[in-house]
Design a protein around this motif. Structure first.
Motif, short mmCIF file in Angstrom:
data_model
loop_
_atom_site.label_atom_id
_atom_site.label_comp_id
_atom_site.label_asym_id
_atom_site.label_seq_id
_atom_site.Cartn_x
_atom_site.Cartn_y
_atom_site.Cartn_z
N PHE A 140 6.19 4.24 6.78
CA PHE A 140 4.76 3.93 6.78
C PHE A 140 4.32 3.36 5.43
CE2 PHE A 140 0.20 5.54 6.79
CZ PHE A 140 -0.25 4.54 7.64
N ILE A 141 4.84 3.94 4.34
CA ILE A 141 4.52 3.42 3.01
C ILE A 141 5.03 1.99 2.87
CG2 ILE A 141 5.03 3.65 0.53
CD1 ILE A 141 5.13 6.72 0.99
N GLY A 142 6.25 1.74 3.37
CA GLY A 142 6.82 0.39 3.32
C GLY A 142 6.00 -0.60 4.12
N LEU A 143 5.55 -0.19 5.31
CA LEU A 143 4.72 -1.06 6.16
C LEU A 143 3.39 -1.38 5.48
CD1 LEU A 143 5.41 0.56 9.65
CD2 LEU A 143 6.18 -1.69 8.89
N GLN A 144 2.83 -0.38 4.80
CA GLN A 144 1.57 -0.60 4.08
C GLN A 144 1.76 -1.54 2.90
OE1 GLN A 144 0.42 3.57 3.33
NE2 GLN A 144 -1.46 3.14 4.43
N LYS A 145 2.82 -1.28 2.10
CA LYS A 145 3.08 -2.12 0.93
C LYS A 145 3.37 -3.57 1.32
CE LYS A 145 4.86 1.21 -2.47
NZ LYS A 145 4.04 0.75 -3.61
N SER A 146 3.97 -3.76 2.50
CA SER A 146 4.31 -5.11 2.94
C SER A 146 3.11 -5.87 3.48
CB SER A 146 5.38 -5.04 4.04
OG SER A 146 4.83 -4.48 5.24
N GLY A 147 2.06 -5.14 3.86
CA GLY A 147 0.89 -5.78 4.48
C GLY A 147 1.02 -5.90 5.99
N LEU A 148 2.14 -5.39 6.54
CA LEU A 148 2.31 -5.43 8.00
C LEU A 148 1.35 -4.47 8.69
CD1 LEU A 148 6.19 -5.69 8.43
CD2 LEU A 148 4.50 -7.18 9.51
N VAL A 149 1.02 -3.39 8.01
CA VAL A 149 0.04 -2.43 8.52
C VAL A 149 -1.10 -2.34 7.51
CG1 VAL A 149 -0.38 0.01 9.03
CG2 VAL A 149 1.71 -1.08 9.85
N VAL A 150 -2.32 -2.51 8.01
CA VAL A 150 -3.50 -2.49 7.14
C VAL A 150 -4.56 -1.57 7.71
CG1 VAL A 150 -3.10 -4.83 6.26
CG2 VAL A 150 -4.49 -4.49 8.32
N THR A 151 -5.55 -1.26 6.90
CA THR A 151 -6.67 -0.43 7.35
C THR A 151 -7.49 -1.19 8.39
OG1 THR A 151 -6.79 0.60 5.16
CG2 THR A 151 -8.72 0.82 6.58
#
Length: 428
Positions: A140-151
């Motif tokens: 999840f942290i990786g997905l957030q840092k990549s921008g693949l998952v956003v708020t």
């Protein structure tokens, strides 16, 4: 033939050590940024973090013959800064004192028969669930840092803009990692990080203008080295701080370390690295940084074939050299590091298939651990709530005799921890 195999393993361990270091080097800058909010200068915090990582990692290799690195925990550094210092009112010097005392308690626990008792008392399925939960958190942290998952205002999280250059870079790097991994290429993660960093220059995500050869202010380190204070050691906030830190570092290290020792086939030698993890927290208090954990990023080196102390020595030396390498390492973009984190998460989640089919109570407890670790962004919260529910449901179903005395004690400590944290405003 044997000598050739040994040479190949040494080469593999060196590459694995480099991979683990690169995957975790962001911690130096991130930890310093968080500690600066506690009143510690960023230069002092960076130097303290580097020395702590280097010495602890070398000790880990020397005394446990594992490829594992030890670093300040991302999460517990927030507890150190925003709760213990900013909310509870302790000075950063007091907080460092609490870290040192917690390290002593941890080391005592790790040096006694309590360690094997704790390991044996925790059901195997729950231990596997912890590894899976940590895997989902890292993913999840990786997905957030990549921008693949956003708020997302409507659904809390959603798919990001895949056309964004850094997100696209992360996707491409992840594909390279997966292809090299499937093809069993030695040093696949290190190769992927180098290729991803070159691509970032080509794509304009980073530029050589980003390189800042400005050195650290080495003199700042004297302000935090042995800067810990014990003048408030008998105060309630100090005692609560020690208790909170101890609970987190003992069980976060236990959860992560068990999965990593299992991955390298050395579970029976668990106590050696566990003891070094305790000593590392004493080192952190003396050197002037937040509590340490066995890094989750170790899975990157393990997946690259790291097995022995050679990998740890390599990482430890690179941490020390990072005093001079930081300007160059800053060229590695978040998009590349995030793809490594996603891959590590995937590898850890594979542990799910080692979970044996249990009864409904096992299933409920495992689901809580696996989901609450990433959803609360806190490893210990997930472990605590899973353990508490497991014990209470066993008792409610008339199966209390199946629970070991140690498990009852753990559950009581987790409940006490929640009560103390709520009373001190650590949990709202």
């Amino acid at each position: 033939m044997k000598q050739t195999l040994q040479k190949n393993q040494i080469k593999t361990d060196v590459l694995a050590g480099c991979t683990t270091f690169i995957a975790s080097v962001y911690i130096i800058m991130t930890n310093a940024l968080i500690l600066s909010d506690a009143g510690i200068s960023q230069d002092a915090a960076m130097i303290a973090t580097i020395f702590t990582c280097s010495l602890s990692t070398i000790l880990m290799g020397l005394f446990s013959d594992t490829p594992l690195i030890v670093v300040p925990g991302m999460g517990i550094n927030s507890l150190f800064t925003y709760t213990i210092v900013n909310s509870m009112g302790l000075s950063w010097q007091d907080a460092l004192g609490a870290v040192f005392v917690s390290g002593i308690i941890f080391t005592i626990i790790a040096s006694t028969k309590l360690t094997p008792i704790l390991l044996k008392s925790i059901p195997s399925n729950l231990k596997h669930a912890i590894t899976v939960g940590v895997g989902f958190l890292i993913l999840f942290i990786g997905l957030q840092k990549s921008g693949l998952v956003v708020t997302n205002e409507n659904t809390m999280v959603g798919l990001g803009n895949v056309a964004n250059k850094e997100t696209l870079l992360s996707i491409i790097t992840l594909l390279i990692i997966l292809i090299l991994h499937i093809r069993n290429v030695n040093g696949n993660l290190l190769i992927s990080i180098i290729i991803g960093s070159v691509l970032s220059l080509i794509m304009g995500v980073t530029t050589l203008n980003n390189v800042d050869m400005t050195m650290f202010n080495m003199g700042a380190f004297k302000d935090v080295f042995l800067g810990m204070s014990f003048k408030n050691i008998l105060s309630i906030p100090f005692i609560v701080a020690v208790f909170s830190i101890t609970i987190v570092i003992v069980f976060e290290n236990m959860g992560i370390l068990y999965g990593q020792m299992e991955a390298i086939g050395k579970v029976e030698e668990f106590q050696k690295p566990f003891k070094i993890a305790g000593i590392s927290n004493m080192i952190a208090g003396m050197f002037g940084t937040s509590p340490t954990i066995v890094a989750a990023e170790n899975f990157s080196g393990i997946s690259a074939g790291g097995k022995s102390k050679i990998a740890a020595f390599t990482s430890g030396i690179l941490f020390l050299l990072s005093l001079f390498l930081i300007p160059v390492l800053k060229l590695i973009p978040n998009g590349v590091i995030s793809s490594v984190l996603i891959f590590i998460g995937i590898l850890m989640i594979q542990t799910f298939f080692d979970i044996e089919k249990g009864d409904v109570i096992d299933t409920i407890a495992m689901i809580l651990i696996i989901t609450l670790i990433p959803f609360t962004y806190n490893i210990v919260n997930g472990i605590a709530l899973g353990f508490i529910v497991y014990t209470l449901l066993r008792i409610a179903s008339g199966k209390g005799k199946e629970i070991s005395p140690a498990m009852y004690i753990l559950t009581g400590l987790f409940i006490l921890s929640f009560i103390m944290n709520v009373s001190m405003g650590i949990i709202h």
